[in-house]
Design an enzyme around this catalytic site. Structure first.
Site, PDB file in Angstrom:
ATOM      1  N   VAL A 319       0.865  -1.173   0.000  1.00 16.63           N
ATOM      2  CA  VAL A 319       0.000   0.000   0.000  1.00 16.63           C
ATOM      3  C   VAL A 319       0.906   1.228   0.000  1.00 16.63           C
ATOM      4  O   VAL A 319       1.861   1.294   0.787  1.00 16.63           O
ATOM      5  CB  VAL A 319      -0.930   0.025   1.219  1.00 16.63           C
ATOM      6  CG1 VAL A 319      -1.895   1.201   1.150  1.00 16.63           C
ATOM      7  CG2 VAL A 319      -1.704  -1.282   1.319  1.00 16.63           C
ATOM      8  N   GLU A 320       0.616   2.191  -0.862  1.00 16.57           N
ATOM      9  CA  GLU A 320       1.530   3.320  -1.041  1.00 16.57           C
ATOM     10  C   GLU A 320       1.727   4.154   0.212  1.00 16.57           C
ATOM     11  O   GLU A 320       2.673   4.947   0.291  1.00 16.57           O
ATOM     12  CB  GLU A 320       1.055   4.222  -2.187  1.00 16.57           C
ATOM     13  CG  GLU A 320      -0.308   4.841  -2.022  1.00 16.57           C
ATOM     14  CD  GLU A 320      -1.398   4.048  -2.732  1.00 16.57           C
ATOM     15  OE1 GLU A 320      -2.366   4.678  -3.211  1.00 16.57           O
ATOM     16  OE2 GLU A 320      -1.286   2.814  -2.805  1.00 16.57           O
TER      17      GLU A 320
END
Length: 526
Positions: A319-320
């Site tokens: 997840v960024e």
């Protein structure tokens, strides 16, 4: 370091400074300090003329989070990657109405610029953003008509094009942690992400400004392990203690989100609906050993489908916002993960992405055009912004972009033999030219990227000539249900593959069998 309540803390901020603010939705949101800043301005008119620098939208509903600052005179300029998301719309409305100067930058670039500002660098060079809405040759970073300058300009290095991004001058930071000791050392031990809070603090101090931190609790000097300290006390000016501070909008504290407790990967039944069908087809692109980014929306179901199929352990989801490994937590607390193996700083996550180390990204698209360009940043009356989309798609080798063929009242019945259309959507998603180019199709093709566009009834691949229709759902009429529902005529493959019936059945998708059929073993073997 001083311990002050929120109302006293914000009185230390001068007029006219640019403030870096932490947060992603409800995660790391310093909402008590933002609400106090609003009260201070409404009662005294100060501080005023502020600049805001926030890489991610902060808040969970209208009037919450960053919307506390949506008052004429309080804010004069905004630099962000996201604007109108999760109902946080008051500041976005002021931007649309040209009442605030607004710049739009890619999320990953914003975190790297904070690091540059902390280092005293004037800016950074990057290929990220070329040929997108950020590129001055396309539109530039200006988000509205009163913004007449660009924070990015084109240049060349050794004959190759780059964008030069100007670093911000940060005059203060408002960030959040979990615990502070008596010296102001900040631990994020109960937070699902660390984002870029250290870079924000460093940038504020480099700019001669103050660092305000909201925390849940205060502990005695010497009780925090040095390895748990994310922001050292020598950088902190004010700590404001909020005992009722929740971890996320989902609840007060969940140890699974920090990795303090990593239970077995959950395997709950995924509801069989249209979104699941699209996510199942996307899941067929998974391969063992991949590092996979899953975007907001339908894409988050891919992780649940992998878990249901028993192969989530053969993949690394990213997840960024920081978590690596584990299971992405879903749309209500997007950005967190259950049982992550690591929580990286946002700067480092995007360094991983910019280096091309993602094997696959599965993301949504609001509009797609004939050239394969995708738009997620501005459509209809919404102005969500690109977020990390540009950072993720520019270097990644394999992309799956998800979008219904049409939106607006679309309804399907999912049957074991295939889908049945009950009501067609009124809004076309596949258009001749996208309103804003968040993802440039031709550029992706030229660098050899493999791009698959998945809809509710068919799939397209990116080719040299643009979109090529290659797959269709069983029972779908090519002419009536697809070609007549598009605002342009795509190329059609000579042989169209029909989606497997298992996508529409109640039984879990068997990804291990699929991998065996395509001749791929798993990391753990069979």
């Amino acid at each position: 370091m001083r311990v002050l309540d929120a109302d006293q803390a914000v009185k230390t901020l001068p007029d006219g400074v640019c403030i870096a603010i932490s947060g992603n939705g409800s995660i790391l949101q310093p909402d008590r300090l933002l609400a106090a800043l609003e009260r201070a301005f409404l009662s005294s008119g100060h501080p005023r003329g502020l600049g805001l620098y926030y890489p991610v939208v902060i808040g969970t509903h209208s009037g919450n989070g960053i919307d506390h600052l949506a008052h004429p005179g309080l804010v004069s300029e905004v630099v962000a990657s996201c604007f109108d998301i999760w109902g946080v719309d008051r500041l976005a409305t002021m931007i649309r109405e040209d009442r605030i100067v607004a710049h739009c930058l890619p999320m990953g670039i914003m975190f790297q610029l904070l690091h540059a500002a902390a280092d005293g660098q004037p800016g950074i060079l990057s290929p990220i953003g070329l040929h997108t809405l950020i590129d001055p040759e396309v539109r530039g970073t200006s988000q509205n008509s009163v913004c007449t300058t660009s924070l990015a300009r084109r240049t060349e290095m050794d004959g190759e094009p780059f964008l030069y991004y100007v670093a911000p001058r940060i005059g203060a930071a408002i960030i959040r942690g979990s615990v502070s000791d008596e010296d102001g050392n900040i631990s994020l031990c109960q937070e699902p992400i660390t984002q870029g809070v250290l870079s924000m603090a460093l940038a504020a101090r480099a700019g001669g400004g103050k660092v305000l931190v909201q925390v849940k609790g205060l502990v005695r000097r010497g009780t925090l392990r040095p390895s748990d300290v994310v922001v050292p006390g020598c950088l902190v000016d004010v700590v404001s203690v909020v005992p009722e501070q929740w971890q996320t909008a989902a609840g007060e504290y969940d140890a699974r989100l920090t990795g303090a407790w990593s239970p077995p990967i959950p395997c709950s039944e995924v509801p069989l609906d249209l979104d699941t069908v699209i996510a199942r087809r996307a899941a067929l692109e998974l391969r063992p050993g991949m590092i996979v980014n899953l975007g907001f929306g339908i894409a988050t179901r891919v992780a649940a489908i992998a878990a249901e199929s028993g192969v989530a352990g053969d993949l690394t989801f990213s997840v960024e916002h920081g978590p690596l490994g584990g299971m992405p937590a879903g749309t209500n607390i997007f950005g967190a993960a259950m049982g992550p193996s690591a929580i990286l700083r946002s700067t480092d996550v995007f360094g991983l992405y910019h280096a091309g180390l993602l094997d696959l990204a599965i993301l949504s698209a609001a509009e797609v055009d004939a050239e394969g360009n995708a738009n997620v940043s501005r459509f209809a009356e919404q102005m969500p912004g690109p977020g990390g989309y540009i950072d993720i798609t520019a270097p990644t080798r394999r992309l799956v972009l998800l979008s219904a063929l049409r939106a607006g009242g679309l309804r399907w019945e999912i049957r074991p033999e295939g889908p049945r259309l009950l009501r067609e959507g009124t809004i076309p998603r596949f258009v001749p030219v996208v309103r804003e180019r968040t993802f440039p199709g031709r550029v992706a093709w030229s660098r050899g990227a493999q791009v698959l566009y998945l809809t509710d009834r068919c799939a397209f691949e990116l080719s040299a000539e643009g979109l090529l229709l290659t797959e269709i759902a069983p029972g779908i009429d090519l002419r009536a249900d697809i070609l007549d529902q598009m605002d342009f005529v795509p190329r059609v493959a000579r042989q169209i593959e029909v989606w497997p019936a298992e996508l529409f059945r109640s039984e879990a998708l068997d990804l291990r069998r699929h991998w065996r059929e395509v001749g791929i073993g798993t990391c753990r073997g069979f």
